[in-house]
Write a protein that holds these residues in place. Sequence first.
Motif, PDB file in Angstrom:
ATOM      1  N   PHE A 229      48.528  32.336  41.888  1.00 47.08           N
ATOM      2  CA  PHE A 229      47.167  31.876  42.171  1.00 47.08           C
ATOM      3  C   PHE A 229      46.099  32.686  41.428  1.00 47.08           C
ATOM      4  O   PHE A 229      44.921  32.439  41.613  1.00 47.08           O
ATOM      5  CB  PHE A 229      46.896  31.930  43.676  1.00 47.08           C
ATOM      6  CG  PHE A 229      47.669  30.905  44.461  1.00 47.08           C
ATOM      7  CD1 PHE A 229      47.104  29.667  44.768  1.00 47.08           C
ATOM      8  CD2 PHE A 229      48.967  31.156  44.867  1.00 47.08           C
ATOM      9  CE1 PHE A 229      47.816  28.725  45.478  1.00 47.08           C
ATOM     10  CE2 PHE A 229      49.693  30.207  45.588  1.00 47.08           C
ATOM     11  CZ  PHE A 229      49.118  28.978  45.891  1.00 47.08           C
ATOM     12  N   GLN A 230      46.525  33.658  40.636  1.00 44.55           N
ATOM     13  CA  GLN A 230      45.606  34.499  39.869  1.00 44.55           C
ATOM     14  C   GLN A 230      44.577  35.181  40.768  1.00 44.55           C
ATOM     15  O   GLN A 230      43.410  35.359  40.389  1.00 44.55           O
ATOM     16  CB  GLN A 230      44.919  33.689  38.761  1.00 44.55           C
ATOM     17  CG  GLN A 230      45.906  33.106  37.748  1.00 44.55           C
ATOM     18  CD  GLN A 230      45.233  32.465  36.557  1.00 44.55           C
ATOM     19  OE1 GLN A 230      44.197  32.952  36.095  1.00 44.55           O
ATOM     20  NE2 GLN A 230      45.815  31.383  36.047  1.00 44.55           N
ATOM     21  N   GLY A 231      45.022  35.544  41.965  1.00 41.52           N
ATOM     22  CA  GLY A 231      44.173  36.282  42.880  1.00 41.52           C
ATOM     23  C   GLY A 231      44.576  37.746  42.898  1.00 41.52           C
ATOM     24  O   GLY A 231      45.407  38.187  42.108  1.00 41.52           O
ATOM     25  N   SER A 232      43.973  38.514  43.812  1.00 38.93           N
ATOM     26  CA  SER A 232      44.322  39.925  43.911  1.00 38.93           C
ATOM     27  C   SER A 232      43.696  40.527  45.166  1.00 38.93           C
ATOM     28  O   SER A 232      42.702  40.015  45.699  1.00 38.93           O
ATOM     29  CB  SER A 232      43.839  40.706  42.680  1.00 38.93           C
ATOM     30  OG  SER A 232      42.423  40.777  42.674  1.00 38.93           O
ATOM     31  N   PHE A 233      44.278  41.618  45.615  1.00 43.89           N
ATOM     32  CA  PHE A 233      43.682  42.375  46.713  1.00 43.89           C
ATOM     33  C   PHE A 233      42.398  43.051  46.261  1.00 43.89           C
ATOM     34  O   PHE A 233      41.533  43.357  47.084  1.00 43.89           O
ATOM     35  CB  PHE A 233      44.684  43.401  47.248  1.00 43.89           C
ATOM     36  CG  PHE A 233      45.697  42.820  48.177  1.00 43.89           C
ATOM     37  CD1 PHE A 233      45.399  42.613  49.518  1.00 43.89           C
ATOM     38  CD2 PHE A 233      46.955  42.461  47.712  1.00 43.89           C
ATOM     39  CE1 PHE A 233      46.337  42.075  50.380  1.00 43.89           C
ATOM     40  CE2 PHE A 233      47.907  41.919  48.570  1.00 43.89           C
ATOM     41  CZ  PHE A 233      47.594  41.722  49.910  1.00 43.89           C
ATOM     42  N   GLU A 234      42.281  43.268  44.955  1.00 45.27           N
ATOM     43  CA  GLU A 234      41.036  43.838  44.432  1.00 45.27           C
ATOM     44  C   GLU A 234      39.877  42.864  44.644  1.00 45.27           C
ATOM     45  O   GLU A 234      38.751  43.286  44.930  1.00 45.27           O
ATOM     46  CB  GLU A 234      41.184  44.153  42.942  1.00 45.27           C
ATOM     47  CG  GLU A 234      42.031  45.381  42.638  1.00 45.27           C
ATOM     48  CD  GLU A 234      43.516  45.181  42.960  1.00 45.27           C
ATOM     49  OE1 GLU A 234      43.997  44.020  42.892  1.00 45.27           O
ATOM     50  OE2 GLU A 234      44.189  46.177  43.271  1.00 45.27           O
ATOM     51  N   ASN A 235      40.139  41.553  44.529  1.00 46.42           N
ATOM     52  CA  ASN A 235      39.097  40.564  44.804  1.00 46.42           C
ATOM     53  C   ASN A 235      38.654  40.645  46.263  1.00 46.42           C
ATOM     54  O   ASN A 235      37.456  40.583  46.576  1.00 46.42           O
ATOM     55  CB  ASN A 235      39.609  39.160  44.505  1.00 46.42           C
ATOM     56  CG  ASN A 235      39.776  38.879  43.024  1.00 46.42           C
ATOM     57  OD1 ASN A 235      39.303  39.655  42.179  1.00 46.42           O
ATOM     58  ND2 ASN A 235      40.452  37.796  42.687  1.00 46.42           N
ATOM     59  N   LEU A 236      39.627  40.748  47.160  1.00 46.91           N
ATOM     60  CA  LEU A 236      39.322  40.856  48.585  1.00 46.91           C
ATOM     61  C   LEU A 236      38.466  42.092  48.853  1.00 46.91           C
ATOM     62  O   LEU A 236      37.439  42.022  49.561  1.00 46.91           O
ATOM     63  CB  LEU A 236      40.630  40.933  49.378  1.00 46.91           C
ATOM     64  CG  LEU A 236      40.519  41.126  50.893  1.00 46.91           C
ATOM     65  CD1 LEU A 236      39.936  39.889  51.550  1.00 46.91           C
ATOM     66  CD2 LEU A 236      41.889  41.451  51.487  1.00 46.91           C
ATOM     67  N   GLU A 237      38.866  43.210  48.293  1.00 49.19           N
ATOM     68  CA  GLU A 237      38.140  44.458  48.500  1.00 49.19           C
ATOM     69  C   GLU A 237      36.741  44.401  47.906  1.00 49.19           C
ATOM     70  O   GLU A 237      35.766  44.892  48.520  1.00 49.19           O
ATOM     71  CB  GLU A 237      38.939  45.606  47.882  1.00 49.19           C
ATOM     72  CG  GLU A 237      38.469  46.987  48.248  1.00 49.19           C
ATOM     73  CD  GLU A 237      39.439  48.054  47.770  1.00 49.19           C
ATOM     74  OE1 GLU A 237      39.542  49.090  48.442  1.00 49.19           O
ATOM     75  OE2 GLU A 237      40.090  47.848  46.718  1.00 49.19           O
ATOM     76  N   ALA A 238      36.623  43.780  46.729  1.00 47.03           N
ATOM     77  CA  ALA A 238      35.319  43.691  46.076  1.00 47.03           C
ATOM     78  C   ALA A 238      34.344  42.851  46.889  1.00 47.03           C
ATOM     79  O   ALA A 238      33.153  43.189  47.013  1.00 47.03           O
ATOM     80  CB  ALA A 238      35.476  43.103  44.676  1.00 47.03           C
ATOM     81  N   ILE A 239      34.834  41.753  47.444  1.00 50.38           N
ATOM     82  CA  ILE A 239      33.973  40.890  48.268  1.00 50.38           C
ATOM     83  C   ILE A 239      33.517  41.633  49.511  1.00 50.38           C
ATOM     84  O   ILE A 239      32.342  41.564  49.903  1.00 50.38           O
ATOM     85  CB  ILE A 239      34.717  39.595  48.634  1.00 50.38           C
ATOM     86  CG1 ILE A 239      34.936  38.741  47.376  1.00 50.38           C
ATOM     87  CG2 ILE A 239      33.963  38.799  49.690  1.00 50.38           C
ATOM     88  CD1 ILE A 239      35.852  37.557  47.585  1.00 50.38           C
ATOM     89  N   ARG A 240      34.430  42.350  50.139  1.00 51.89           N
ATOM     90  CA  ARG A 240      34.056  43.112  51.345  1.00 51.89           C
ATOM     91  C   ARG A 240      33.032  44.192  51.016  1.00 51.89           C
ATOM     92  O   ARG A 240      32.048  44.391  51.740  1.00 51.89           O
ATOM     93  CB  ARG A 240      35.311  43.724  51.966  1.00 51.89           C
ATOM     94  CG  ARG A 240      35.037  44.495  53.263  1.00 51.89           C
ATOM     95  CD  ARG A 240      34.551  43.555  54.367  1.00 51.89           C
ATOM     96  NE  ARG A 240      34.077  44.277  55.529  1.00 51.89           N
ATOM     97  CZ  ARG A 240      34.791  44.450  56.646  1.00 51.89           C
ATOM     98  NH1 ARG A 240      36.016  43.965  56.725  1.00 51.89           N
ATOM     99  NH2 ARG A 240      34.286  45.086  57.665  1.00 51.89           N
ATOM    100  N   ASN A 241      33.230  44.888  49.905  1.00 52.43           N
ATOM    101  CA  ASN A 241      32.334  45.982  49.533  1.00 52.43           C
ATOM    102  C   ASN A 241      30.998  45.492  48.999  1.00 52.43           C
ATOM    103  O   ASN A 241      30.043  46.273  48.891  1.00 52.43           O
ATOM    104  CB  ASN A 241      33.002  46.883  48.490  1.00 52.43           C
ATOM    105  CG  ASN A 241      34.188  47.644  49.059  1.00 52.43           C
ATOM    106  OD1 ASN A 241      34.307  47.818  50.262  1.00 52.43           O
ATOM    107  ND2 ASN A 241      35.078  48.092  48.176  1.00 52.43           N
ATOM    108  N   ALA A 242      30.907  44.197  48.650  1.00 51.65           N
ATOM    109  CA  ALA A 242      29.663  43.652  48.094  1.00 51.65           C
ATOM    110  C   ALA A 242      28.651  43.302  49.175  1.00 51.65           C
ATOM    111  O   ALA A 242      27.539  42.849  48.864  1.00 51.65           O
ATOM    112  CB  ALA A 242      29.974  42.411  47.249  1.00 51.65           C
TER     113      ALA A 242
END
Length: 409
Positions: A229-242
């Motif tokens: 799916f070309q996703g990542s846990f980094e995306n999840l973390e970035a959204i939370r930290n934003a």
Amino acid sequence: MEAVVPLRTTFTATATAASTARPRLSFQPLAKKFAISRLIPTGISMTDRARSSLQCPPVRVQQDGSAVISEDTISEEDALKIKEWEVERLQDEIAASQGIRIRRRPPTGPPLHYVGPFEFQVENEGNTPCNILEEIIWYKDKEVSQMKERTPLSALKKAISSAPPARDFLGALRRSYSRTGLPGLIAEVKKASPSRGVLREDFNPVEIAKAYEKGGAACLSVLTDEKYFQGSFENLEAIRNAGVECPLLCKEFVVDAWQIYYARIKGADAILLIAAVLPDLDIMYMTKICKLLGLTALVEVHDEREMDRVLGIDGIELIGINNRDLGTFKVDISNTKNLLEGERGKRIRQEGIIVVGESGLFTPADVAYVQEAGVKAVLVGESLVKQKDPAKGITELFGEDISCKGPSI
């Protein structure tokens, strides 16, 4: 050539020697004393039981059909491999008895020196995944094993104390439904899918998440699988930290409780558990871990049998109905209506379970259809993420602006 078989085991081969398919094994316990193995959940160490296997010497079948006791000794390492293999086979047998169609791993033959107490039959069935979900799960099992080696569970548990506080995912959906009179929206941050390919080339997960929140989404779903799916846990973390205030669902293919802890420290407020993959004991165990960590478990079902299984598990609060057929990948939103009719729907209402409609929702008519069937939330990805303005896409999906009071937090 001699073959090693157990003293109390019979071996029936239906596959021909010329077959290139890897065999799949089915088992029948021969004694009641081994029935307790069926209750062993994923992850239990079998070291002590492995040692007990040394008590049963291997029997070698010679070419003339006679059997002799081998004087070979089995190392503790080999004994452990044997017992781990037996537990995996028991888990597969439990899953099959519950109607689970997704195999957790490719079928394999027994380890060297196998002398287990189970009768088995070798079937001529290959090790090719039956569908895309099974392929994902097989890969995920290897991937998680590697991740656990790099970051053991003990390290994750220590990191929990510094993780951001979990937010009320269920509460956000309820408040959104109460405020708008429409199903609470779980908008999905997804770049690609195996069936559709890349959905959005200019993919910025934080910008998309903020647009969803602006458009009135109650919660967000973030794909964390990288390979498919070309996703990542980094995306999840970035959204939370934003600073996005919407609670976040970690959309992952969970095969091990380790993933729940990992999602928690990356900022997740909820996590997906798929009934087509996980046996009842795993779902029970994992939902308890979720509650311990303050996470909401979204348990996904596809058909009547999976729904009945999940309704039989205590403590289930959020059920997702996926309208996509696992075998054909065809979508039919009438699946939601069918699963919420009769006694099932009555029980869901009585127990206050929130149902999420998933897949195949593109228009206000689609949303109205599943809402009438009984859902109070919808999870939508493709029809929103492809929009140039995802916030506007939410308005088009519901047929009205649902953002008047901002996110329901």
